[in-house]
Design a protein around this motif. Structure first.
Motif, PDB file in Angstrom:
ATOM      1  N   LYS A 108      80.094  26.774 -17.501  1.00 57.34           N
ATOM      2  CA  LYS A 108      79.324  26.082 -18.531  1.00 57.34           C
ATOM      3  C   LYS A 108      77.845  26.162 -18.220  1.00 57.34           C
ATOM      4  O   LYS A 108      77.447  26.181 -17.064  1.00 57.34           O
ATOM      5  CB  LYS A 108      79.775  24.617 -18.569  1.00 57.34           C
ATOM      6  CG  LYS A 108      78.902  23.721 -19.415  1.00 57.34           C
ATOM      7  CD  LYS A 108      79.163  22.267 -19.120  1.00 57.34           C
ATOM      8  CE  LYS A 108      78.215  21.768 -18.059  1.00 57.34           C
ATOM      9  NZ  LYS A 108      78.195  20.336 -17.880  1.00 57.34           N
ATOM     10  N   ARG A 109      77.056  26.150 -19.276  1.00 58.91           N
ATOM     11  CA  ARG A 109      75.603  26.079 -19.145  1.00 58.91           C
ATOM     12  C   ARG A 109      75.110  24.989 -20.075  1.00 58.91           C
ATOM     13  O   ARG A 109      75.443  24.970 -21.261  1.00 58.91           O
ATOM     14  CB  ARG A 109      74.993  27.426 -19.532  1.00 58.91           C
ATOM     15  CG  ARG A 109      73.546  27.557 -19.162  1.00 58.91           C
ATOM     16  CD  ARG A 109      73.084  28.970 -19.388  1.00 58.91           C
ATOM     17  NE  ARG A 109      73.150  29.275 -20.814  1.00 58.91           N
ATOM     18  CZ  ARG A 109      72.185  29.860 -21.495  1.00 58.91           C
ATOM     19  NH1 ARG A 109      71.110  30.256 -20.888  1.00 58.91           N
ATOM     20  NH2 ARG A 109      72.298  30.077 -22.782  1.00 58.91           N
ATOM     21  N   ARG A 110      74.340  24.045 -19.532  1.00 60.59           N
ATOM     22  CA  ARG A 110      73.801  22.942 -20.339  1.00 60.59           C
ATOM     23  C   ARG A 110      72.522  23.424 -21.012  1.00 60.59           C
ATOM     24  O   ARG A 110      71.584  23.849 -20.363  1.00 60.59           O
ATOM     25  CB  ARG A 110      73.532  21.720 -19.472  1.00 60.59           C
ATOM     26  CG  ARG A 110      73.054  20.521 -20.279  1.00 60.59           C
ATOM     27  CD  ARG A 110      73.139  19.240 -19.502  1.00 60.59           C
ATOM     28  NE  ARG A 110      74.485  18.819 -19.184  1.00 60.59           N
ATOM     29  CZ  ARG A 110      75.320  18.238 -20.041  1.00 60.59           C
ATOM     30  NH1 ARG A 110      74.943  18.030 -21.271  1.00 60.59           N
ATOM     31  NH2 ARG A 110      76.522  17.880 -19.660  1.00 60.59           N
ATOM     32  N   LEU A 111      72.500  23.347 -22.354  1.00 67.88           N
ATOM     33  CA  LEU A 111      71.328  23.765 -23.119  1.00 67.88           C
ATOM     34  C   LEU A 111      70.371  22.607 -23.358  1.00 67.88           C
ATOM     35  O   LEU A 111      69.160  22.789 -23.465  1.00 67.88           O
ATOM     36  CB  LEU A 111      71.766  24.375 -24.457  1.00 67.88           C
ATOM     37  CG  LEU A 111      72.736  25.567 -24.347  1.00 67.88           C
ATOM     38  CD1 LEU A 111      73.195  26.010 -25.727  1.00 67.88           C
ATOM     39  CD2 LEU A 111      72.098  26.709 -23.588  1.00 67.88           C
TER      40      LEU A 111
ATOM     41  N   THR B  45      73.969  19.305 -25.668  1.00 67.73           N
ATOM     42  CA  THR B  45      74.492  20.610 -26.048  1.00 67.73           C
ATOM     43  C   THR B  45      74.815  21.445 -24.821  1.00 67.73           C
ATOM     44  O   THR B  45      73.979  21.598 -23.936  1.00 67.73           O
ATOM     45  CB  THR B  45      73.466  21.371 -26.913  1.00 67.73           C
ATOM     46  OG1 THR B  45      73.056  20.518 -27.986  1.00 67.73           O
ATOM     47  CG2 THR B  45      74.066  22.641 -27.479  1.00 67.73           C
ATOM     48  N   VAL B  46      76.043  21.969 -24.802  1.00 67.60           N
ATOM     49  CA  VAL B  46      76.461  22.847 -23.717  1.00 67.60           C
ATOM     50  C   VAL B  46      77.035  24.125 -24.303  1.00 67.60           C
ATOM     51  O   VAL B  46      77.455  24.164 -25.459  1.00 67.60           O
ATOM     52  CB  VAL B  46      77.499  22.180 -22.791  1.00 67.60           C
ATOM     53  CG1 VAL B  46      76.933  20.962 -22.118  1.00 67.60           C
ATOM     54  CG2 VAL B  46      78.760  21.844 -23.540  1.00 67.60           C
ATOM     55  N   GLN B  47      77.066  25.153 -23.474  1.00 70.51           N
ATOM     56  CA  GLN B  47      77.633  26.428 -23.881  1.00 70.51           C
ATOM     57  C   GLN B  47      78.618  26.846 -22.799  1.00 70.51           C
ATOM     58  O   GLN B  47      78.286  26.854 -21.617  1.00 70.51           O
ATOM     59  CB  GLN B  47      76.527  27.467 -24.029  1.00 70.51           C
ATOM     60  CG  GLN B  47      76.993  28.818 -24.479  1.00 70.51           C
ATOM     61  CD  GLN B  47      75.817  29.785 -24.569  1.00 70.51           C
ATOM     62  OE1 GLN B  47      75.022  29.892 -23.646  1.00 70.51           O
ATOM     63  NE2 GLN B  47      75.717  30.461 -25.692  1.00 70.51           N
TER      64      GLN B  47
ATOM     65  N   ALA C  15      83.411  21.879 -25.463  1.00 71.77           N
ATOM     66  CA  ALA C  15      83.144  23.292 -25.186  1.00 71.77           C
ATOM     67  C   ALA C  15      84.240  23.895 -24.319  1.00 71.77           C
ATOM     68  O   ALA C  15      84.688  25.024 -24.546  1.00 71.77           O
ATOM     69  CB  ALA C  15      81.784  23.450 -24.504  1.00 71.77           C
TER      70      ALA C  15
ATOM     71  N   GLY D 163      81.596  29.883 -21.808  1.00 73.15           N
ATOM     72  CA  GLY D 163      81.987  31.207 -22.258  1.00 73.15           C
ATOM     73  C   GLY D 163      83.065  31.871 -21.446  1.00 73.15           C
ATOM     74  O   GLY D 163      83.816  32.677 -21.966  1.00 73.15           O
TER      75      GLY D 163
ATOM     76  N   ASP E 244      87.433  24.399 -26.432  1.00 68.63           N
ATOM     77  CA  ASP E 244      87.232  25.546 -27.331  1.00 68.63           C
ATOM     78  C   ASP E 244      87.408  26.869 -26.582  1.00 68.63           C
ATOM     79  O   ASP E 244      88.066  27.788 -27.071  1.00 68.63           O
ATOM     80  CB  ASP E 244      85.845  25.494 -27.980  1.00 68.63           C
ATOM     81  CG  ASP E 244      85.711  24.392 -29.025  1.00 68.63           C
ATOM     82  OD1 ASP E 244      86.747  23.826 -29.448  1.00 68.63           O
ATOM     83  OD2 ASP E 244      84.556  24.097 -29.407  1.00 68.63           O
TER      84      ASP E 244
ATOM     85  N   THR F  65      80.727  18.659 -23.069  1.00 68.56           N
ATOM     86  CA  THR F  65      81.333  19.527 -22.055  1.00 68.56           C
ATOM     87  C   THR F  65      82.821  19.701 -22.305  1.00 68.56           C
ATOM     88  O   THR F  65      83.355  20.815 -22.242  1.00 68.56           O
ATOM     89  CB  THR F  65      81.087  18.959 -20.640  1.00 68.56           C
ATOM     90  OG1 THR F  65      79.683  18.963 -20.388  1.00 68.56           O
ATOM     91  CG2 THR F  65      81.804  19.763 -19.576  1.00 68.56           C
TER      92      THR F  65
END
Length: 183
Positions: A130-133, A137-139, A167, A141, A170, A164
């Motif tokens: 995970k990357r916290r934007l 909001t996190v992303q 995401a 992948g 998902d 978190t």
């Protein structure tokens, strides 16, 4: 959360003023534990402020359950006892979780907790990258671990916005985990 902290501070003060020789603050949820370091200049270290305030109000000892960071102990001027809910939660999960499931850490910070649960459940571990934007909001992948065709048990120590977890779920579903996800 704030009103509970103030109530605890008032109780500690009342005990001190009433002549108590010692007072132990039992805090099942230390809500400011995430603020354990400054992200940038000028930010407060909330966990330290709360620990100092508890001590000023009369707490001689602190008991916390699953704090966000073990660094809490180093921040406190008083002895800190850290308890864990993992055995109780893992036992409850064991009754409902199939032996084909995988325990998932939704980010790198939850890996130790996921491993602790997985060890008690006899299940493998997967980790979501995970990357916290921003604060909300996190992303996510990538997933490290075998999740295809498996039900997932996502474990984290703290949920503030749910970003978190959302995401992570998902990404798990997109990478082939079963829709049977437990958080």
């Amino acid at each position: 959360m704030g009103e509970h902290l103030v109530e605890l501070l008032l109780l500690l003060d009342a005990c001190r003023r009433g002549g108590a020789r010692t007072s132990t603050a039992v805090v099942p949820y230390f809500g400011y534990a995430r603020q354990d370091r400054r992200g940038r200049a000028g930010e407060a270290v909330g966990s330290r402020v709360v620990a100092d305030t508890l001590a000023s109000a009369g707490a001689d000892r602190l008991v916390v359950v699953d704090p966000h960071t073990v660094a809490l102990e180093a921040m406190c001027a008083m002895p800190v006892e850290m308890l864990t809910s993992v055995p109780v939660l893992a036992d409850a999960l064991a009754e409902e979780t199939p032996d084909t499931a995988v325990v998932v850490a939704p980010d790198l910070g939850a890996v130790k907790l996921a491993e602790h649960h997985a060890g008690r459940l006899g299940l493998p571990v997967a980790v979501v990258r995970k990357r916290r934007l921003s604060g909300e909001t996190v992303q996510a992948g990538e997933v490290a671990g075998e999740i295809v065709g498996r039900p997932a048990v996502v474990v984290d120590d703290m949920i503030s916005t749910g970003g978190t977890i959302e995401a992570a779920v998902d990404v798990l579903l997109a990478h082939g985990a079963l829709a049977d996800v437990t958080v």
